[in-house]
Design an enzyme around this catalytic site. Structure first.
Site, mmCIF file in Angstrom:
data_model
loop_
_atom_site.group_PDB
_atom_site.id
_atom_site.type_symbol
_atom_site.label_atom_id
_atom_site.label_comp_id
_atom_site.label_asym_id
_atom_site.label_seq_id
_atom_site.Cartn_x
_atom_site.Cartn_y
_atom_site.Cartn_z
ATOM 1 N N LEU A 39 -1.138 18.260 -13.976
ATOM 2 C CA LEU A 39 -0.292 17.539 -14.503
ATOM 3 C C LEU A 39 0.881 16.909 -13.739
ATOM 4 O O LEU A 39 1.055 17.579 -12.643
ATOM 5 C CB LEU A 39 0.198 17.796 -15.898
ATOM 6 C CG LEU A 39 -0.991 18.145 -17.050
ATOM 7 C CD1 LEU A 39 -0.407 19.125 -18.026
ATOM 8 C CD2 LEU A 39 -1.253 16.723 -17.652
ATOM 9 N N ILE A 273 3.856 -0.923 1.498
ATOM 10 C CA ILE A 273 3.980 -2.111 1.166
ATOM 11 C C ILE A 273 4.278 -2.280 -0.456
ATOM 12 O O ILE A 273 4.007 -3.566 -0.871
ATOM 13 C CB ILE A 273 3.080 -3.185 1.754
ATOM 14 C CG1 ILE A 273 1.770 -2.924 1.170
ATOM 15 C CG2 ILE A 273 3.013 -3.164 3.187
ATOM 16 C CD1 ILE A 273 0.686 -3.993 1.578
ATOM 17 N N HIS A 447 39.303 17.747 -6.826
ATOM 18 C CA HIS A 447 39.632 17.564 -5.363
ATOM 19 C C HIS A 447 39.701 18.854 -4.647
ATOM 20 O O HIS A 447 39.762 20.169 -5.101
ATOM 21 C CB HIS A 447 41.214 17.270 -4.943
ATOM 22 C CG HIS A 447 41.480 17.158 -3.764
ATOM 23 N ND1 HIS A 447 41.350 16.216 -2.901
ATOM 24 C CD2 HIS A 447 42.326 18.097 -2.944
ATOM 25 C CE1 HIS A 447 41.920 16.324 -1.656
ATOM 26 N NE2 HIS A 447 42.414 17.474 -1.564
HETATM 27 P P1 NAI Z 1 8.807 -1.106 -1.674
HETATM 28 O O1 NAI Z 1 8.521 -2.257 -2.753
HETATM 29 O O2 NAI Z 1 10.083 -0.217 -1.925
HETATM 30 O O3 NAI Z 1 8.708 -1.536 -0.320
HETATM 31 C C1 NAI Z 1 7.974 -2.331 0.178
HETATM 32 C C2 NAI Z 1 8.318 -2.996 1.440
HETATM 33 O O4 NAI Z 1 7.189 -3.600 2.431
HETATM 34 C C3 NAI Z 1 9.052 -4.061 1.185
HETATM 35 O O5 NAI Z 1 10.359 -4.027 2.021
HETATM 36 C C4 NAI Z 1 8.271 -5.395 1.405
HETATM 37 O O6 NAI Z 1 9.091 -6.348 1.920
HETATM 38 C C5 NAI Z 1 7.487 -4.883 2.511
HETATM 39 N N1 NAI Z 1 6.164 -5.618 2.865
HETATM 40 C C6 NAI Z 1 5.385 -5.982 1.666
HETATM 41 N N2 NAI Z 1 4.335 -6.572 2.309
HETATM 42 C C7 NAI Z 1 4.495 -6.519 3.639
HETATM 43 C C8 NAI Z 1 3.544 -6.681 4.707
HETATM 44 N N3 NAI Z 1 2.395 -7.321 4.504
HETATM 45 N N4 NAI Z 1 3.773 -6.232 6.093
HETATM 46 C C9 NAI Z 1 5.095 -5.706 6.426
HETATM 47 N N5 NAI Z 1 5.798 -5.157 5.182
HETATM 48 C C10 NAI Z 1 5.742 -5.612 3.786
HETATM 49 O O7 NAI Z 1 7.651 -0.207 -1.688
HETATM 50 P P2 NAI Z 1 7.115 1.160 -1.395
HETATM 51 O O8 NAI Z 1 8.086 1.666 -0.124
HETATM 52 O O9 NAI Z 1 5.533 1.247 -0.907
HETATM 53 O O10 NAI Z 1 7.305 2.113 -2.554
HETATM 54 C C11 NAI Z 1 6.533 1.768 -3.728
HETATM 55 C C12 NAI Z 1 7.556 2.105 -4.758
HETATM 56 O O11 NAI Z 1 7.424 3.800 -5.006
HETATM 57 C C13 NAI Z 1 8.760 1.899 -4.468
HETATM 58 O O12 NAI Z 1 8.882 0.220 -5.214
HETATM 59 C C14 NAI Z 1 9.430 2.562 -5.886
HETATM 60 O O13 NAI Z 1 9.340 2.165 -6.866
HETATM 61 C C15 NAI Z 1 8.709 4.018 -5.753
HETATM 62 N N6 NAI Z 1 9.354 5.020 -4.839
HETATM 63 C C16 NAI Z 1 10.636 5.474 -5.180
HETATM 64 C C17 NAI Z 1 11.324 6.199 -4.372
HETATM 65 C C18 NAI Z 1 12.664 6.529 -4.797
HETATM 66 O O14 NAI Z 1 13.182 6.360 -5.938
HETATM 67 N N7 NAI Z 1 13.221 7.499 -4.014
HETATM 68 C C19 NAI Z 1 10.716 6.594 -3.302
HETATM 69 C C20 NAI Z 1 9.298 6.122 -2.794
HETATM 70 C C21 NAI Z 1 8.742 5.519 -3.732
#
Ligand code: NAI
Ligand code: FAD
Length: 468
Positions: A39, A273, A447
């Protein structure tokens, strides 16, 4: 049908398992179906938890290598044992996924290990992992099937050399040259891990800025910090293909706006992406549950799909794809099913990027306020002027508070700095209670703590920052 439940939840991630716990607490007869062996969903198995375990361990290594000497600590023979580092990560995952299984038992939730498929109104078929099928009845079905990585056409993921988050969290060797596609959250977190461990990291980003969604000032300043740490960025660039040679990968890139193609060498490529909802084989079409063009399950207010008795939560519906958002959806939908008033305030879901320094924000950023024509005041305080950050030699970054120009209500807070992922909780509580910047400025903070930077930034909204 073997059994009929008040609630059958499909998907055992943060959305599903928190929904199950709340249903159990509210006395609903509940079952959860999960097709993985454990899970916890993406978050516990191949997402939040293993990534944070590697971020933490690699941060210690980088600190020992780069910062200890300056604090009078001499280390010799420093080395990475990747196998052990991966084992401690697996240990964290194991402990937590087992913890979720325990919580299911504790809350009298029946756990089915198998793939769930809606085969009729109020009926779910489970293709059991152990073999065979079982059908169960459901007065309510909650779809919590999460998301999967998006990919680019023509690029085949093998999870060894061309990987998603799953492979990126389990590499067997430290790649010499690592290319990340996407400078979003995964790009920055995984880029940081592998760069700290010794990889030469190049991040290819389609847009002209990193971290879409973040405040522009934070995005700019953090990029400079990550570059100083060794990450190379290719902005405004798209990947057009990857050729797999015997010993390396040839990544073809060209300017996003068009132009000459170029080839980059890599040992490993991580695809990051974005993610898309996962609803394959779920049988949505059987009962006519609506999805939009991007595969996101359409929900009306309060998690209801267009089919009576079928609800949907977490990454497979609209909203930020974050574990804590899925958790809140899960608890709220359980309360609604039990006849209570479940609700999630999507304006107050915090975002945290667990790099070093961390990035954290909640509420609106400056661009969003400008676009909405809302007049705001700004208070800003750098960690360079915070006593605890100075003791810790961790002075990069700042806190920025945006408050309504007329009412002083806090509308957004954006932070870059060590530990800000923990500090953002204070702001979430303040904003839930519609605090003004003055409320925070007049609240006593201990602090020396990093949280004093928040107070000083809040003072700054009215122009009376005291320690700068
Ligand atoms: P993301 O949406 O954060 O970033 C994807 C990036 O890829 C964007 O900057 C976008 O402009 C770029 N991109 C899209 N198509 C592209 C292309 N063809 N060529 C080059 N760049 C391109 O997505 P990511 O990093 O895959 O993460 C997925 C999701 O997982 C996040 O949106 C988030 O919701 C979640 N996540 C959250 C984390 C956290 O809360 N710390 C850590 C990792 C993931
Ligand atoms: P999931 O966690 O994806 O769970 C859905 C589950 O449903 C899966 O286990 C899947 O096997 C199961 N399933 C699907 N279909 C069926 C079916 N038909 N029958 C049975 N089971 C099925 N978010 C944060 O808030 N903080 C972070 O630090 C963070 N780090 C991340 C790091 C990475 C590398 C990644 C990829 C994501 C990260 N996320 C983070 C995002 C977070 O993991 C997701 O937002 C969260 O897991 C979504 O929860 P969920 O319950 O909606 O879906």
């Amino acid at each position: 049908m073997s059994e009929t439940y008040d609630v059958v939840i499909i998907g055992g991630g943060p959305g599903g398992y928190n929904c199950a716990i709340r249903c159990g607490q509210l006395g609903l007869k509940t079952a959860i179906i999960e097709m993985r062996d454990t899970l916890g969903g993406t978050c516990l198995n191949v997402g939040c938890i293993p990534s944070k375990a590697l971020l933490h361990a690699s941060e210690y290594y980088a600190a020992a290598k780069n910062d200890f000497e300056g604090m009078g600590i001499e280390v010799s023979g420093l080395a990475v044992n990747l196998e052990k580092m991966m084992a401690q990560k697996d240990e964290a995952v194991k402990g937590l996924t087992e913890g979720v299984a325990f919580l299911m038992k504790k809350n009298k939730v029946k756990h089915y290990a198998g793939k769930g498929k809606i085969v009729g109104k109020g009926e779910v078929e489970i293709e059991l992992n152990a073999g065979g099928t079982e059908n169960v009845g459901a007065k309510n079905i909650v779809i919590a099937t999460g998301s999967e990585p998006a990919s680019l056409p023509g690029i085949e993921i093998d999870e060894e050399r061309i990987v998603t988050n799953t492979g990126a969290l389990s590499l067997k060797e430290i790649p010499k040259k690592l290319t990340l596609i996407g400078a979003g959250v995964i790009g920055l977190e995984m880029g940081s891990v592998w760069s700290r461990l010794g990889s030469e990291v190049t991040v290819i980003e389609f847009l002209d800025h990193i971290m879409p969604g973040a405040d522009a000032e934070i995005s700019k300043q953090s990029k400079r910090i990550f570059e100083k740490q060794g990450l190379k960025f290719r902005m405004g660039t798209k990947v057009t293909g990857i050729e797999k040679l015997k010993t390396k990968l040839k990544v073809s890139v060209e300017p996003a706006k068009g132009g000459d193609e170029e080839q980059l060498d890599a040992d490993v490529v991580i695809m990051a992406i974005g993610r898309k909802p996962y609803t394959a084989g779920l049988g949505l079409e059987t009962i006519g549950v609506g999805v939009n063009q991007r595969g996101v399950i359409d929900t009306t207010d309060h998690f209801k799909t267009n089919v009576e008795g079928v609800w949907a939560i977490g990454d497979c519906v609209a909203g930020p794809m974050l574990a804590h958002k899925a958790e809140d959806d899960g608890a709220a939908v359980a309360e609604l099913i039990a006849g209570k008033a479940g609700h999630v305030d999507y304006d107050l879901v915090p975002s945290v990027v667990y790099t070093s320094p961390e990035i954290a924000w909640v509420g609106k950023n400056e661009q969003q306020l400008k676009d909405a024509g809302i007049k705001y005041k700004t208070g800003k305080f750098p960690f360079m002027a915070n006593s605890r950050a100075r003791c810790n030699h961790e002075t990069e970054g700042f806190v920025k508070i945006l408050a309504d120009a007329t009412t002083d209500e806090i509308l957004g807070v954006h932070m870059l700095g060590v530990g800000v992922g923990e500090l953002i909780g204070e702001i979430c509580v303040a904003m839930e209670f519609k605090a003004s910047s003055e409320d925070v400025a007049r609240t006593c903070h201990a602090h020396p703590t990093l949280s004093e930077a928040i107070r000083q930034a809040a003072m700054g909204v009215e122009g009376w920052t005291m320690q700068m």
